[in-house]
Design a protein around this motif. Sequence first.
Motif, short mmCIF file in Angstrom:
data_model
loop_
_atom_site.label_atom_id
_atom_site.label_comp_id
_atom_site.label_asym_id
_atom_site.label_seq_id
_atom_site.Cartn_x
_atom_site.Cartn_y
_atom_site.Cartn_z
N ARG A 14 0.81 -1.22 0.00
CA ARG A 14 0.00 0.00 0.00
C ARG A 14 0.84 1.27 0.00
O ARG A 14 0.31 2.36 -0.22
CB ARG A 14 -0.95 -0.01 1.20
CG ARG A 14 -2.18 -0.89 0.99
CD ARG A 14 -3.16 -0.74 2.11
NE ARG A 14 -2.78 -1.51 3.29
CZ ARG A 14 -3.37 -1.41 4.48
NH1 ARG A 14 -4.35 -0.53 4.66
NH2 ARG A 14 -2.97 -2.15 5.49
N MET A 15 2.14 1.13 0.20
CA MET A 15 3.02 2.29 0.10
C MET A 15 3.25 2.67 -1.36
O MET A 15 3.73 3.77 -1.66
CB MET A 15 4.36 2.03 0.77
CG MET A 15 4.29 1.73 2.25
SD MET A 15 3.65 3.08 3.24
CE MET A 15 5.01 4.24 3.17
N LYS A 16 2.91 1.76 -2.29
CA LYS A 16 3.09 2.00 -3.73
C LYS A 16 4.55 2.37 -4.03
O LYS A 16 4.84 3.40 -4.65
CB LYS A 16 2.15 3.10 -4.23
CG LYS A 16 0.69 2.87 -3.94
CD LYS A 16 0.17 1.61 -4.62
CE LYS A 16 -1.34 1.43 -4.36
NZ LYS A 16 -1.86 0.18 -4.92
N SER A 17 5.46 1.54 -3.58
CA SER A 17 6.87 1.84 -3.70
C SER A 17 7.67 0.55 -3.80
O SER A 17 7.30 -0.47 -3.22
CB SER A 17 7.35 2.65 -2.49
OG SER A 17 8.74 2.83 -2.49
N ASP A 18 8.78 0.60 -4.55
CA ASP A 18 9.69 -0.54 -4.58
C ASP A 18 10.57 -0.59 -3.34
O ASP A 18 11.20 -1.62 -3.06
CB ASP A 18 10.59 -0.46 -5.82
CG ASP A 18 9.82 -0.70 -7.12
OD1 ASP A 18 8.79 -1.39 -7.06
OD2 ASP A 18 10.24 -0.18 -8.16
N LEU A 19 10.62 0.50 -2.61
CA LEU A 19 11.41 0.54 -1.38
C LEU A 19 10.71 -0.25 -0.28
O LEU A 19 9.50 -0.09 -0.09
CB LEU A 19 11.58 2.00 -0.93
CG LEU A 19 12.56 2.29 0.21
CD1 LEU A 19 13.99 2.04 -0.25
CD2 LEU A 19 12.39 3.72 0.70
N PRO A 20 11.42 -1.13 0.43
CA PRO A 20 10.78 -1.84 1.54
C PRO A 20 10.13 -0.85 2.51
O PRO A 20 10.69 0.22 2.79
CB PRO A 20 11.95 -2.58 2.21
CG PRO A 20 12.95 -2.77 1.11
CD PRO A 20 12.84 -1.54 0.26
N LYS A 21 8.98 -1.21 3.01
CA LYS A 21 8.21 -0.28 3.84
C LYS A 21 9.01 0.26 5.01
O LYS A 21 8.95 1.46 5.33
CB LYS A 21 6.94 -0.97 4.35
CG LYS A 21 6.10 -0.09 5.27
CD LYS A 21 4.76 -0.70 5.57
CE LYS A 21 4.85 -2.01 6.29
NZ LYS A 21 3.52 -2.49 6.75
N VAL A 22 9.80 -0.59 5.65
CA VAL A 22 10.50 -0.16 6.87
C VAL A 22 11.62 0.83 6.58
O VAL A 22 12.18 1.42 7.50
CB VAL A 22 11.07 -1.37 7.63
CG1 VAL A 22 9.94 -2.27 8.12
CG2 VAL A 22 12.08 -2.15 6.78
N GLY A 232 0.60 1.87 13.36
CA GLY A 232 1.46 1.29 12.35
C GLY A 232 1.41 2.05 11.04
O GLY A 232 0.49 2.85 10.79
N ILE A 233 2.41 1.83 10.20
CA ILE A 233 2.51 2.51 8.91
C ILE A 233 2.23 1.51 7.80
O ILE A 233 3.00 0.57 7.59
CB ILE A 233 3.91 3.13 8.71
CG1 ILE A 233 4.30 4.01 9.90
CG2 ILE A 233 3.95 3.91 7.40
CD1 ILE A 233 3.40 5.18 10.14
N ASN A 234 1.12 1.73 7.08
CA ASN A 234 0.80 0.87 5.95
C ASN A 234 0.56 1.65 4.67
O ASN A 234 0.36 1.05 3.62
CB ASN A 234 -0.44 0.03 6.26
CG ASN A 234 -0.16 -1.02 7.31
OD1 ASN A 234 0.77 -1.80 7.19
ND2 ASN A 234 -0.96 -1.04 8.36
N SER A 235 0.56 2.98 4.75
CA SER A 235 0.30 3.80 3.57
C SER A 235 0.98 5.15 3.75
O SER A 235 1.45 5.49 4.84
CB SER A 235 -1.21 4.00 3.38
OG SER A 235 -1.73 4.79 4.45
#
Length: 460
Positions: A14-22, A232-235
């Motif tokens: 859901r971050m819409k990114s190739d970068l790992p969320k963390v 938490g961070i999901n977006s």
Amino acid sequence: MVAVAILAAGRGTRMKSDLPKVLHELGGRTLVQRVLESCVPLHPCRRLVIVGYGADLVRNSLQQTDAITNGNNHQPTLEFVEQKQQLGTGHAIQQLLPTLKDFTGDLLVLNGDVPLLRPDTLEQLINIHKEHGNAATLLAAHLPKPTGYGRVFCDSQNLVKQIVEDRDCTDAQRKNHRINAGVYCFHWPKLAEILPQLKADNDQQEYYLTDTVHLLDQVMAVDVDDYREILGINSRQHLANAYHVLQDWVKTNWMAAGVTMIDPDSITIDDTVQLEPDVILEPQTHLRGNTIIQTGSRIGPGSLIENSQIGKNVTIQFSVVSDSLIADETRIGPYAHLRGHANVGQGCRIGNFVELKNTQVGTSTNIAHLSYLGDATLGDKVNIGAGTITANYDGVKKHRTTIGDRTKTGSNSVLVAPLTLGTDVTVAAGSIVTDDVPDDSLVIARERQVIKPGWRLQSE
């Protein structure tokens, strides 16, 4: 004896990114870096990071930042455990079984995408866990709107009797606003014994760590004082919300400590910044990194200060200062730019549209307007005329300019480095100086003016 395990294997679609969320940043630090830093006061005996998606990126990022921040903290070396398939939180912790096979202490399980947990909260969780001899102790929170979260049901002693997922709750159960934060402290030998019993008999076909609660004796819940800690961070929206929370805490603390903020909503301050009482922050001021601002200084409006030390009673207006030092009683701006380890002495004036790069400025020196000084050293009581430029780059290398005490440059002077101007030198306006100048001299380096009367183009 406490070991810390951080769950950092997910992608975060859901971050819409190739970068790992963390590895997304919150206030200048990655999410997982913030989680690691919250554990420093706990003095864990081991630090384990469970990686999966983008494992090399996460590993490299943490190793680099840990090498920088861990110098004085004496934390154990980071250990990385790979979860090759992301099959749930229970499956992630199962990957620790070989690594912790001889460990007999407690395991604190944290999420790499929950970056606002405070060390005091984690210490309280661990202390209660130890005092009661629990097999597991989980962090809970009372949310105003708990929709989507599993509910925690406890008895009068806060012993957990049941955790029910939101979709499985009855209408009566949904009135319970106590939710599971997903943060646990386990007695590792007891957890290790039952981890192989976890089953993936659910819609997601994943192994849930929450299922261990039903397999362990004496599981207790500890309620966090401020539910925002467990967000938490999901977006990207969650990231923005977390930044708002972080800013609220930081600014509230500094105002309580004696810092004036004219318009707090327009100001941002990293939680690594240090401020002294009686600092005044004007609107649209932004403080970043390892910045220190001493008492009596007035910053802004419209200023960015990053990784810099600002002395007492300094004024900075509409300016950018990065990686620099500014001594007491100095005025900066409007519209000045100090960067690349500029070092400005006491009682100076750095005025409008002045740029300093890797330049040292002595006390009571004025650079009032429209100048660029790069790779230069200025003495005391120097006066730099408008439009003075150090030509420090020859196309291959940077060269240094040295200007002695009480020297004055006229408007539109160009100082071609490498160059040394002695003390009490006066540079005539419009000069291009290429050779060193001795003390107590006037240097004029320009073509003689030529006037040709009656000069104009003749029409054909």
